[in-house]
Design a protein around this motif. Sequence first.
Motif, short mmCIF file in Angstrom:
data_model
loop_
_atom_site.label_atom_id
_atom_site.label_comp_id
_atom_site.label_asym_id
_atom_site.label_seq_id
_atom_site.Cartn_x
_atom_site.Cartn_y
_atom_site.Cartn_z
N ASN A 104 49.45 36.22 43.82
CA ASN A 104 48.54 36.42 42.68
C ASN A 104 48.79 35.36 41.60
N LYS A 140 47.17 42.95 39.90
CA LYS A 140 47.36 42.94 41.36
C LYS A 140 47.24 44.37 41.89
N ARG A 143 43.91 45.84 41.81
CA ARG A 143 43.04 45.16 42.79
C ARG A 143 41.97 44.28 42.16
#
Length: 428
Positions: A104, A140, A143
């Motif tokens: 990420n 993260k 989502r």
Amino acid sequence: MSVFVVVGMQWGDEGKGKIIDLLTEQADVVARYQGGHNAGHTIIFDGNKYILHLIPSGIFRADKKCVIGNGVVIDPAALAEEMQMLKKLGFDYDGRLLISDRANIILPYHRISDQQKEGDSGSRKIGTTGRGIGPTYSDKIARVGLRTCDFIDASQLQETIKSNYEEKKKILKNLYGENLPDLCEIVDQMLAHREMFVKYVGNTQSFLRDQIAEGKKILCEGAQGTMLDVDHGTYPFVTSSNSTAGGACTGLGIPPGKITRAIGVIKAYTTRVGEGPFPTELHDGYGEQLRNDGAEFGSTTGRPRRCGWFDAVVGRYAVELNGIDKVTLTKVDVLDQLDTIHVCTGYRHNGKAVAGMPASLAVLEQCEPVYTEYPGWQQSTSGIRSFEKLPDNARRYVDSLQDHLGVEIPLVSTGPGREETIMRGELL
Ligand code: IMP
């Protein structure tokens, strides 16, 4: 086949950089599994000092491959800066640096949100590094994160940022009165570093599994330390990832059964940066002496570290939690001038002995350490390479830490350089 995880046993800053650098000699691949540029790993060799935040220190050895795993969060500007520094110093990483396509990305709004939240008097200050780590991991899990694979196709990158932009803009404006830069500006900032690293992005998960199948040695590098782990540390005064050994499986895509050994790194005393409970913290001249003699100032933020005595409760907790069976002990030489040294062997709460590590912050904050006192050795151990050459009291101190932890200490570090190391047993 061997996969080793190197894990910090305290609140980070245990000296993992040096230990990983030493162990790298015997590894084929070094893989970082969590955290971001909140970490700072210091490596000293050939009289030069290098600090890396994201790229594994294995990059300094020409025949090693280095992986930044999916569990890491990446600030593209910080990564580009590190890559440029390595290029400038003449360390080539082409074909050796691999970045997971599932990691990420830290965006400007993550950094702003981290810093604003810390500055907001209404919220509990964690003392973060202000690098946007927590908000990136939050996205993260929610989502809505941007990932390295989104950099492969520039239009995908723009789409993902756009889909979050309005919400982030409103939150920052309403909560903190902060103006988020224009969408185009954020996209441009991201694209500015795309060329620098996109060619290194790929499926590191299957690369690592292939390497394991070929019998290669993999060193999994954890950042921060056990007590900063989001699940097992002094929550909420922790970082936002799993720094404990289990993080290597999720953060790299390595099956649990393939991990051969967890090696712990622990300092001969304790430090922590930022807020949060610290039972053996010293507020007197001894704490000051440890800070000065140990140069205990953060390698990422420069903040003075809080210093205290060795805490065997923390150490045993780390041994059990990570399945550590070999410990490396660092910075023994920092204790050289002390007349007396204390080791915390247990906690008491409301007059009663506490079993294990309390989950409740309120309880931990009220715990009183039970100390055993050891005489200092008051002579230099700096650079000593053989255990027999250590003063008697220093040998006794190391041996008693070994007893308190219940596991072997085959490596003792007596200075920051590669060669300032005592090997008295097998590590790998
Ligand atoms: P963050 O990781 O920036 O969110 O900070 C959370 C907590 O972890 C703060 O107390 C930081 O000081 C601490 N922390 C983060 N990275 C490190 C590190 O590499 N060494 C020591 N402490 C760290």
